[in-house]
Design an enzyme around this catalytic site. Structure first.
Site, mmCIF file in Angstrom:
data_model
loop_
_atom_site.group_PDB
_atom_site.id
_atom_site.type_symbol
_atom_site.label_atom_id
_atom_site.label_comp_id
_atom_site.label_asym_id
_atom_site.label_seq_id
_atom_site.Cartn_x
_atom_site.Cartn_y
_atom_site.Cartn_z
ATOM 1 C CE1 TYR A 1 -8.629 0.112 10.150
ATOM 2 C CE2 TYR A 1 -9.225 1.399 12.093
ATOM 3 C CZ TYR A 1 -8.323 1.079 11.093
ATOM 4 O OH TYR A 1 -7.112 1.732 11.034
ATOM 5 N N GLY B 1 0.797 -1.221 0.000
ATOM 6 C CA GLY B 1 0.000 0.000 0.000
ATOM 7 C C GLY B 1 0.827 1.267 0.000
ATOM 8 C CB ALA B 2 4.364 1.913 -0.552
ATOM 9 C CG ASN B 3 -0.960 2.937 -3.912
ATOM 10 O OD1 ASN B 3 -0.976 2.500 -2.764
ATOM 11 N ND2 ASN B 3 -2.043 2.987 -4.660
ATOM 12 C CB THR B 4 -1.843 6.622 -1.441
ATOM 13 O OG1 THR B 4 -2.433 7.853 -1.020
ATOM 14 C CG2 THR B 4 -2.530 5.476 -0.722
ATOM 15 C CB ILE C 1 1.304 5.965 6.445
ATOM 16 C CG1 ILE C 1 0.407 6.893 7.263
ATOM 17 C CG2 ILE C 1 2.469 5.478 7.295
ATOM 18 C CD1 ILE C 1 -0.324 6.187 8.391
#
Length: 316
Positions: A200, A46-49, A51
């Site tokens: 969650y 998930g490093a496309n946006t 944190i």
């Protein structure tokens, strides 16, 4: 009415003048290590946006070969291009990974293992939050499926590479809301009762329990693991909740930037001397307390075994 208006104006004025101090205060801890990473290989989900993107940027700046593992490859390529330009590090790569589909997770791992001989840092950063009830491609409730089971399987598939690259680290992003979570083994998929907020919370508790149990099983291997609360961060994670998006805007002074939110992940990935704290939970770049449920050894062991059964794997 004029009195109220005057008081409100004074409040806004005070807020404006103290804004720099408030931003600095709520930014929290800072990763202060100067460790450099030439020759090191990092995978961040998930490093496309958000944190994850800021974490990738800093690790690339320190010389690592960084893999951005994400579902949206086009967005990933855009982020990678920006990071390469910013850090002058050409070794920022994008690979397809959909944590809601075990076939995609296995395909990513297979491709990565064929491409790389080492893996020094795995950061399980990606996540979903406050989704309406839905299921993954494999029939898991989305929060537990993506936030816990997806990363559980990914770590399993990459573990031998991590061991061969030791000393190495696994960082799992959790949240302070794990305190409100509970592992409901009788209804793990939320089919009997579903509340998207609690779904969650439960998944974030699962992240802490996974970290605890993983650390126990990795003793002596040179691989250590840490759970992280990044703080209350302005990111795309709140995109499924209009109310949270609104609150984040209204109280922006008290919400961390993505750069500030990445600091504890960076601390756990890089800081020297953390090995004795493997399995622990960190916030603002320091160890902090977890809920009693997150310290329950039997729950951690049972969740591990149930996760293996659901994923069809054997992980002793």
């Amino acid at each position: 009415m004029l009195v109220i208006l005057g008081l409100f104006t004074c409040f806004l004025s005070l807020l404006y003048t103290t804004a720099p101090f408030l931003r600095k205060y709520f930014a929290g801890g800072i990763c202060r290590t100067n460790v450099q990473l030439p020759g090191k290989v990092v995978v961040i989900t998930g490093a496309n946006t958000g944190i994850g993107k800021e974490t990738a940027r800093e690790l690339a700046r320190r010389g690592a070969r960084v893999y951005i593992a994400c579902r949206d490859v086009l967005k990933g390529e855009s982020a990678a291009s920006e990071i390469r330009a910013d850090t002058k590090n050409s070794q920022v790569l994008v690979r397809k990974l959909d944590l809601s589909d075990t076939k995609s997770i296995r395909a990513f791992a297979e491709g990565f293992l064929a491409e790389e001989k080492k893996l020094h840092i795995l950061i399980n950063n990606a996540g979903v939050m406050l989704c309406s009830f839905s299921k993954t491609a494999d029939g898991f409730e989305t929060h537990i499926g993506v936030n816990h089971l997806g990363h559980f399987l990914l770590t399993y598939l990459l573990l031998e590479q991590l061991k061969e690259s030791a000393p190495s680290r696994v960082v799992n992003l959790s949240s302070v809301v794990h305190h409100a979570g509970k592992i409901r083994f009788h209804d793990l998929q939320g089919e009997k009762y579903y509340c998207r907020a609690f779904a969650y919370f439960h998944s974030k508790l699962a992240n802490v329990l996974f970290t605890r149990e993983l650390a126990k099983r990795l003793q002596g291997t040179g691989v250590t693991t840490y759970a992280v609360h990044p703080g209350i961060v302005s990111s795309e994670l709140t995109r499924h909740s209009f109310l949270l998006c609104l609150l984040w805007r209204l109280f922006s002074l008290f919400v961390k930037s993505t750069r500030a939110g990445a600091q504890t992940s960076l601390h756990c990935a890089l800081a020297e001397g953390l090995e004795p704290l493997s399995g622990k939970y960190f916030s603002d770049c320091k160890r902090t307390w977890v809920s009693p449920r997150a310290r329950n050894k039997k729950t951690a062991e049972r969740l591990w075994n149930v996760s293996c059964e659901l994923l069809g794997i054997q992980w002793e």
